[in-house]
Write a protein that holds these residues in place. Sequence first.
Motif, PDB file in Angstrom:
ATOM      1  N   SER A   1      -6.393   7.326   7.422  1.00  0.00           N
ATOM      2  CA  SER A   1      -5.389   6.486   6.772  1.00  0.00           C
ATOM      3  C   SER A   1      -4.826   7.153   5.510  1.00  0.00           C
ATOM      4  CB  SER A   1      -6.022   5.136   6.421  1.00  0.00           C
ATOM      5  OG  SER A   1      -5.217   4.410   5.543  1.00  0.00           O
ATOM      6  N   ALA A  22      -3.736   0.848   9.742  1.00  0.00           N
ATOM      7  CA  ALA A  22      -3.777  -0.535   9.266  1.00  0.00           C
ATOM      8  C   ALA A  22      -5.213  -1.038   9.156  1.00  0.00           C
ATOM      9  CB  ALA A  22      -2.975  -1.441  10.200  1.00  0.00           C
ATOM     10  N   LYS A  23      -6.139  -0.394   9.855  1.00  0.00           N
ATOM     11  CA  LYS A  23      -7.530  -0.869   9.903  1.00  0.00           C
ATOM     12  C   LYS A  23      -7.575  -2.341  10.308  1.00  0.00           C
ATOM     13  CE  LYS A  23      -8.899   2.761   6.738  1.00  0.00           C
ATOM     14  NZ  LYS A  23      -9.352   3.192   5.412  1.00  0.00           N
ATOM     15  N   ALA A  24      -6.776  -2.663  11.297  1.00  0.00           N
ATOM     16  CA  ALA A  24      -6.694  -4.015  11.837  1.00  0.00           C
ATOM     17  C   ALA A  24      -7.064  -3.939  13.305  1.00  0.00           C
ATOM     18  CB  ALA A  24      -5.271  -4.562  11.656  1.00  0.00           C
ATOM     19  N   ALA A  57      -0.828  -8.216  11.589  1.00  0.00           N
ATOM     20  CA  ALA A  57      -1.758  -7.962  10.482  1.00  0.00           C
ATOM     21  C   ALA A  57      -1.029  -7.549   9.202  1.00  0.00           C
ATOM     22  CB  ALA A  57      -2.834  -6.932  10.846  1.00  0.00           C
ATOM     23  N   HIS A  79      -2.166 -12.320  13.345  1.00  0.00           N
ATOM     24  CA  HIS A  79      -3.106 -12.098  12.232  1.00  0.00           C
ATOM     25  C   HIS A  79      -2.297 -11.868  10.939  1.00  0.00           C
ATOM     26  CE1 HIS A  79      -7.268 -11.241  11.018  1.00  0.00           C
ATOM     27  NE2 HIS A  79      -6.803 -10.325  10.224  1.00  0.00           N
ATOM     28  N   ARG A  89       0.846  -1.193   0.000  1.00  0.00           N
ATOM     29  CA  ARG A  89       0.000   0.000   0.000  1.00  0.00           C
ATOM     30  C   ARG A  89       0.878   1.238   0.000  1.00  0.00           C
ATOM     31  NH1 ARG A  89      -4.359   0.721   4.365  1.00  0.00           N
ATOM     32  NH2 ARG A  89      -2.493   0.874   5.653  1.00  0.00           N
ATOM     33  N   CYS A 115      -5.473   4.587  17.352  1.00  0.00           N
ATOM     34  CA  CYS A 115      -4.070   4.187  17.208  1.00  0.00           C
ATOM     35  C   CYS A 115      -3.771   3.820  15.755  1.00  0.00           C
ATOM     36  CB  CYS A 115      -3.759   3.018  18.137  1.00  0.00           C
ATOM     37  SG  CYS A 115      -4.517   1.463  17.636  1.00  0.00           S
ATOM     38  N   TRP A 116      -2.502   3.579  15.501  1.00  0.00           N
ATOM     39  CA  TRP A 116      -2.083   3.227  14.162  1.00  0.00           C
ATOM     40  C   TRP A 116      -2.801   1.973  13.658  1.00  0.00           C
ATOM     41  CZ3 TRP A 116       0.227  -0.691  11.455  1.00  0.00           C
ATOM     42  CH2 TRP A 116       0.761  -0.364  10.215  1.00  0.00           C
ATOM     43  N   PHE A 117      -2.965   0.969  14.510  1.00  0.00           N
ATOM     44  CA  PHE A 117      -3.630  -0.258  14.064  1.00  0.00           C
ATOM     45  C   PHE A 117      -5.094  -0.003  13.717  1.00  0.00           C
ATOM     46  CE2 PHE A 117       0.090  -2.361  15.804  1.00  0.00           C
ATOM     47  CZ  PHE A 117       0.327  -3.296  14.811  1.00  0.00           C
ATOM     48  N   ASP A 153      -0.233  11.740  19.086  1.00  0.00           N
ATOM     49  CA  ASP A 153      -0.343  11.260  17.714  1.00  0.00           C
ATOM     50  C   ASP A 153      -0.795   9.797  17.763  1.00  0.00           C
ATOM     51  OD1 ASP A 153       1.900   9.726  18.332  1.00  0.00           O
ATOM     52  OD2 ASP A 153       3.284  10.949  17.163  1.00  0.00           O
ATOM     53  N   ILE A 154      -0.925   9.155  16.596  1.00  0.00           N
ATOM     54  CA  ILE A 154      -1.478   7.800  16.605  1.00  0.00           C
ATOM     55  C   ILE A 154      -0.492   6.762  17.124  1.00  0.00           C
ATOM     56  CG2 ILE A 154      -3.179   8.165  14.781  1.00  0.00           C
ATOM     57  CD1 ILE A 154      -1.226   6.658  12.936  1.00  0.00           C
ATOM     58  N   TYR A 155       0.738   7.179  17.398  1.00  0.00           N
ATOM     59  CA  TYR A 155       1.674   6.273  18.066  1.00  0.00           C
ATOM     60  C   TYR A 155       1.601   6.446  19.575  1.00  0.00           C
ATOM     61  CZ  TYR A 155       3.369   6.363  13.292  1.00  0.00           C
ATOM     62  OH  TYR A 155       3.439   6.316  11.929  1.00  0.00           O
ATOM     63  N   GLY A 156       0.725   7.338  20.028  1.00  0.00           N
ATOM     64  CA  GLY A 156       0.576   7.574  21.466  1.00  0.00           C
ATOM     65  C   GLY A 156       1.572   8.577  22.034  1.00  0.00           C
ATOM     66  N   ARG A 193       6.956  -1.331  15.231  1.00  0.00           N
ATOM     67  CA  ARG A 193       5.934  -2.355  14.972  1.00  0.00           C
ATOM     68  C   ARG A 193       6.342  -3.441  13.978  1.00  0.00           C
ATOM     69  NH1 ARG A 193       3.787   2.316  12.207  1.00  0.00           N
ATOM     70  NH2 ARG A 193       4.066   1.900  10.015  1.00  0.00           N
ATOM     71  N   ARG A 240       5.039  -6.755  11.045  1.00  0.00           N
ATOM     72  CA  ARG A 240       4.079  -6.274  12.038  1.00  0.00           C
ATOM     73  C   ARG A 240       2.841  -7.164  12.100  1.00  0.00           C
ATOM     74  NH1 ARG A 240      -0.555  -4.133   9.684  1.00  0.00           N
ATOM     75  NH2 ARG A 240      -0.307  -3.121   7.664  1.00  0.00           N
TER      76      ARG A 240
END
Lengths: 356, 356, 356, 356
Positions: C304, B100-102, A265, A292, A169, B94-96, C70-73, A240, A263
């Motif tokens: 995303s 990642a949409k996981a 998933a 996953h 992606r 979070c990033w996931f 941020d999305i990594y916390g 990750r 990572r």
Amino acid sequence: MPGPGSPVELRELPLPELEENAALLRVTCSEVCGTDVYLREGRLAGVPYPIIPGHVSTGVLESIRGTITDIYGRPFHEGDRVTFLDVHKTCHQCWFCLVAKASTRCPHRKVYGITYGVGDGLCGGWSQYVYIKPGVRCIRLDGVSDELYMAGGCSLPTALHAVERADVRFGDTVLVLGAGPVGLSTIAFSSLRGAAKVLCIGAPRIRLDIAEKMGGTVLDFTRHSIAERTDWVLTQTHGRGADVTIECTGVPEAVTQAMRFTRDAGAVVVVGQYTDHGETTLNPHLDLNKKHLEVRGCWGSDYSHFHRAVDMLQSPNAALKWSSVPLRAVELSQVNQAVDLVASGAVVKALVRPNA
Amino acid sequence: MPGPGSPVELRELPLPELEENAALLRVTCSEVCGTDVYLREGRLAGVPYPIIPGHVSTGVLESIRGTITDIYGRPFHEGDRVTFLDVHKTCHQCWFCLVAKASTRCPHRKVYGITYGVGDGLCGGWSQYVYIKPGVRCIRLDGVSDELYMAGGCSLPTALHAVERADVRFGDTVLVLGAGPVGLSTIAFSSLRGAAKVLCIGAPRIRLDIAEKMGGTVLDFTRHSIAERTDWVLTQTHGRGADVTIECTGVPEAVTQAMRFTRDAGAVVVVGQYTDHGETTLNPHLDLNKKHLEVRGCWGSDYSHFHRAVDMLQSPNAALKWSSVPLRAVELSQVNQAVDLVASGAVVKALVRPNA
Amino acid sequence: MPGPGSPVELRELPLPELEENAALLRVTCSEVCGTDVYLREGRLAGVPYPIIPGHVSTGVLESIRGTITDIYGRPFHEGDRVTFLDVHKTCHQCWFCLVAKASTRCPHRKVYGITYGVGDGLCGGWSQYVYIKPGVRCIRLDGVSDELYMAGGCSLPTALHAVERADVRFGDTVLVLGAGPVGLSTIAFSSLRGAAKVLCIGAPRIRLDIAEKMGGTVLDFTRHSIAERTDWVLTQTHGRGADVTIECTGVPEAVTQAMRFTRDAGAVVVVGQYTDHGETTLNPHLDLNKKHLEVRGCWGSDYSHFHRAVDMLQSPNAALKWSSVPLRAVELSQVNQAVDLVASGAVVKALVRPNA
Amino acid sequence: MPGPGSPVELRELPLPELEENAALLRVTCSEVCGTDVYLREGRLAGVPYPIIPGHVSTGVLESIRGTITDIYGRPFHEGDRVTFLDVHKTCHQCWFCLVAKASTRCPHRKVYGITYGVGDGLCGGWSQYVYIKPGVRCIRLDGVSDELYMAGGCSLPTALHAVERADVRFGDTVLVLGAGPVGLSTIAFSSLRGAAKVLCIGAPRIRLDIAEKMGGTVLDFTRHSIAERTDWVLTQTHGRGADVTIECTGVPEAVTQAMRFTRDAGAVVVVGQYTDHGETTLNPHLDLNKKHLEVRGCWGSDYSHFHRAVDMLQSPNAALKWSSVPLRAVELSQVNQAVDLVASGAVVKALVRPNA
């Protein structure tokens, strides 16, 4: 190549009489690749020795009987500079071809330079001429020099297939394990596919230098323990692991490592296990289920991968990448030395010029 | 459940004061499943003992403070008969979750009955009441009885997720390894997905009988060697292996077997390795690369799987399948015996009725 | 912007008191884009005039109350240079978010600079300060200058989403209709995605020059009839039409044209029909069914797309592309002229520097 | 069928001499379908009148010269009961076959009963014998009666293809527009694919009764306005529209209606526009872009769809569905009446028994 474990010998063979819709190719370049090392060592099953090696070649159509056309239906002419897909006789009639649409697992495939023996004719590129049987698919090298094509060679469709199967992606970090020809082409295609970062763990240094030119950020695995390599990958990926790892090494343990470098998933593509080097061990709970994770074996390539790889080389961006691969060309009489150089990793890409 | 290795004890706990937008569920049924066996044995990491087990439950909303709504925005009312998604606090930040949409790998998830301790409140179904925290997602059981829902229970979203991840095509032969609750629901969903044939290798006979009712063609693995099982699969599939194999056993070796039972260019889904039972060995050349095989780990489930599983039970075809699963219901005081019965495989599906 | 059809006016508004986990952004740059033209013309439904326009902005976090991460916390600090996702309040609780996983169709979304009114606070970038509400997602611009980010601006996530939805394959010929900001970013992303060739039909010449720098082969539609444009596309594609066409024009008829410029079994992405410009006519037999064509509407973007677009700008290859877009920056007092320039197509990309 | 607009005439033709690897099929049943109505009306382009209609037929292999095999490589024998794929000569050599892998758009395809003329031999099923040319793919009807197969007939691969292209998910509500043979098979396959609910808007009542038996919830469009139909769909779908709509009507306006009956971020498959009935009008902003909708044309079918459709009929669940379709069988001399009955919708499925 008389048999497993024996060096290649030069032999004189008669020129074939052309069947209808066949042709004779005067070979300009033919690749010497890792498969040829395995062939000389006898590591591939089902090879009908003696064979003429050389599965990927370029040349000029010297004579044509009847009509051979490209996939647009345009006839080829004598004098056209072409390459051809080494994989032949995909049947389009069996369950794998027609229902599964998994033509690389068609049981009827034959491969020039690998599964054709000397008795089948001039079916390998380490020869002044190759016999283009009826149905073999040629492609014009418009705007692509023989050398540029050979810089990728057989790794082009293989790596394109692997990167496509990796479902990269935009913004992904792709990790490539291995810096041989398939690894290098995989770095290039990953970079061309929209990865924000391409990592490569490989060796030796000479190949890593090219890996960098093709778009990779590299680590020499001979100088770093597994723990250090893992740390390096995590540091590069916000802790990750890689989004996608593409294994191009041939070492069974690398498959398990690939799973651990990736990572949750994410996805692993296994394209380097071309021959049987034995087993590896993994923990299905930790390495697959809880992660996953998807692991995708990737076998061979079909005409689509081959065709689009040639199309890609016509774009300046792609051409620039592969033009950084140094080629070592030898005459036909020196082909055993070329195989030695490939086996030792001393050269990245070797080729034979049978008519030089 | 006071701690790993200890039997469940009955305790009196105070009813919670409700926060805004929270509710109290009077439990009708709560599942006793394989996870509870692992919990009692202490095989899951990160469990904050003591806990109240029971991650999947049905009940009646006894009291609501503020407003809780379903995903259509309709408010729930006291007296509504519901179930709820045990997975809670998926963060969507979070990033996931966001990139990642996981979401099943979101590190902030908490699970009722598993990762909430007694100190977190009434967060398990083996209790007369469950505290529905703000944000927990409930769903009405319109047209679905408590017993029908419990016949699938936690295996419903898990199996739906696994079958979806398997990318079953019309006409496929799906092989399910294992005949526990996840295996049985996987057979049912595979059959509902358009597989032409669903095979199941499992045991004991009592479960295989249900597997047949749910649409499976079965083989008792305790009576057949690996070679015989392989022959059986090949015989059922024109000699090529299953198109898709879904591993629901928990035994590491079953993952390698799954790969070998599957045809070239097929897929394996690994959903049974919920806890760490150790390693397995495989040959990456033969089992992955040359086979062009995909192996997909499948972890947990999200609201989408849960919601659509409940929707599916409203169709008569699906209801018929799960209504063939016999339920063994016990009172709260007999829950240790229920865990024993599940551990031994003597019952297919056990549940507690804490208010019976 | 007081209302539809009226020019933007400068107003003094009080600085907000910060809620917990909110922040104040001192704006460096804010975009003036086609949406702002539509907003001033009153062509978008549901806009709560008066509004503060400016949906995409960069700036420096001036003050933070509580914690924003941020999305990594990782927490943000005062002084951090950031941008933020204009789309806010995606609920992650409704059927579209949780079951369809189509969060761009969540009915609870609010958009800075578009669907927030002046009464909602400083929720637009044409202002010295923007109020970062709790839950708004910021991202650091590490290694990306404000100007580079603004060269793409709101077209970055839109175009990334469109190209991703186009499922471009290696070797494809992608045709982009339109050379506005979305068209240009679509050319760049298509080229970064592995297209062998990217065609663009657009105007005026100033934009086509940039289209070429971003990787496009261009045709000025103002100088060529539909028949000539069709011929041009066919000539570029071995007579079969583009593999993928991405419509970025806003003109209804362009959707039908896109279908006709595309090869059989190809795909069309419709991303330019952001507002209602009326109807178009097509022949379902010829344009859809017999062609085996896919037409994919593409609405908005989610975190995303935004996140990965910023990641992409960190790669030198991508940065090079967007750095060829000329920016016209104005002071806040000149913003109406900037809207005029955008409306007329006289500039490619305009921005406001409210604190300059 | 001598030409457009003329009734079918009975003619005596000589039996062909068999080429190598060809066969003669003694026809048991041959379908009379909507395509035949169009053929008689002259609505299809490129038909080489006079032709022998009848593109889908079953029969017994009367004589074989050389070897013809199934896709497992097993030879057929005289006396085998088979059907065959009417689509013939897909080339597996052109860009569409090899690169796009869109074989239904291969320009070399020929279709029995449609694009073969009388001069090409006995290439239609309304004849006592059909000439099975070399390369035509037959399939044994093991466990499937001629009548059961004919209950689906040519709609089987078409509908399977359409439902597969619809990407139905577990729990979806699928809306089928049209209750002709393709509509009915589409209802059945949608139901077999895991849709929680299948809606059908069609007519006349006789067909809707069968639609209900195949798993549909029906609405007679002749008794309800567009507004009422829309309300009905919204009521069935929590107010959001169908997840997937499959258009099987042939009426251009139905394509636009399908888009409006479908939820945001849903999908429409267009499979009913087999011939040119003119244009329709739509609003690209409202119907495509803002809806984030996908519209997928679906043309023809390939061997995979045909093979798997036959496999599906072997499952009792599927067999039950199609066995509810009433068949009207006629002798060869009454075939014009059969075409009339199909044209008027008075019968659901008609067939000819040329040797009865």
